[in-house]
Scaffold this motif. Sequence first.
Motif, PDB file in Angstrom:
ATOM      1  N   LEU A 100       0.806  -1.221   0.000  1.00  0.00           N
ATOM      2  CA  LEU A 100       0.000   0.000   0.000  1.00  0.00           C
ATOM      3  C   LEU A 100       0.839   1.271   0.000  1.00  0.00           C
ATOM      4  CD1 LEU A 100      -2.774  -1.051   2.532  1.00  0.00           C
ATOM      5  CD2 LEU A 100      -3.112  -0.486   0.122  1.00  0.00           C
ATOM      6  N   SER A 101       2.094   1.181   0.340  1.00  0.00           N
ATOM      7  CA  SER A 101       2.951   2.364   0.432  1.00  0.00           C
ATOM      8  C   SER A 101       3.222   2.947  -0.953  1.00  0.00           C
ATOM      9  CB  SER A 101       4.280   2.001   1.092  1.00  0.00           C
ATOM     10  OG  SER A 101       5.148   3.105   1.080  1.00  0.00           O
ATOM     11  N   CYS A 102       2.986   4.251  -1.108  1.00  0.00           N
ATOM     12  CA  CYS A 102       3.299   4.933  -2.363  1.00  0.00           C
ATOM     13  C   CYS A 102       4.818   5.022  -2.491  1.00  0.00           C
ATOM     14  CB  CYS A 102       2.683   6.332  -2.375  1.00  0.00           C
ATOM     15  SG  CYS A 102       3.179   7.303  -3.820  1.00  0.00           S
ATOM     16  N   PRO A 103       5.393   4.522  -3.580  1.00  0.00           N
ATOM     17  CA  PRO A 103       6.846   4.559  -3.718  1.00  0.00           C
ATOM     18  C   PRO A 103       7.411   5.963  -3.909  1.00  0.00           C
ATOM     19  CG  PRO A 103       5.845   3.665  -5.697  1.00  0.00           C
ATOM     20  CD  PRO A 103       4.749   3.830  -4.686  1.00  0.00           C
ATOM     21  N   VAL A 104       6.595   6.916  -4.316  1.00  0.00           N
ATOM     22  CA  VAL A 104       7.072   8.299  -4.435  1.00  0.00           C
ATOM     23  C   VAL A 104       7.311   8.867  -3.042  1.00  0.00           C
ATOM     24  CG1 VAL A 104       6.472  10.643  -5.169  1.00  0.00           C
ATOM     25  CG2 VAL A 104       5.909   8.686  -6.641  1.00  0.00           C
TER      26      VAL A 104
END
Length: 170
Positions: A100-104
Motif C-alpha cells: 500500500l505504500s506509495c513509492p514516491v
Amino acid sequence: MKSILRNIIIATAAAVIAAAVAACGSNDHVRTPPAPVFLRFATINEWQQYGPGANPLDFDYYIKSERLPKDFPYLATNETGYGGVLLAVALTGQPVALDLSCPVENSQTVRVRVDSKTHEAVCPKCGSRYFVFENYGRPISGQAADRELELRRYNVLPTDDTPLHGYIVN
C-alpha cells in the motif's frame, strides 16, 4: 590475436544478453523497502470468509498494526509488508498482492487507496495513480509515472494443488 578478440566480443555480447534477460520482468522500479509479508488463507473457505472476495475488482486492505480488516484473525506470524497489503482479484480472476505504500512518498503511513470509479490505486499525497487489476502496480500518471516507480508486488500462491486450496501471500 584474432581468436582472443573474437572471444572478448563473444563474452561481451553474452554478458549484455544475460543482463538484458535478467532485467526482463524484474521489479527494478520499486522504491518501497522490502518488508516481511505473510498472510495465510488455509482453505477456500478461509479465502471466501477473510479474503478480498471472489470476483474481479474485489479488494481489501490488510494492515496488521491497525488490525485491518477488522474480522481478519491475525496471528503472531502474520506480516503485512511496509505500508500494508492491498489484496485484490484481477480482471483475470487471479489474486494480486501489492504494498500500500506509495513509492514516491516512501512512507509506511502514506498509503494508496483504490478509487471505486476508476479502479486505480491513488496516492492521497502526490496524486500518483497505479494499475491494480491489470498491469499490477505499474504507474499510470503522476510523479510515479514520471519516475517509473511501481508499487511493490508480493507473491500469492495456492496452498496446494486441490480445487479447494487457499492462498499464501508472501
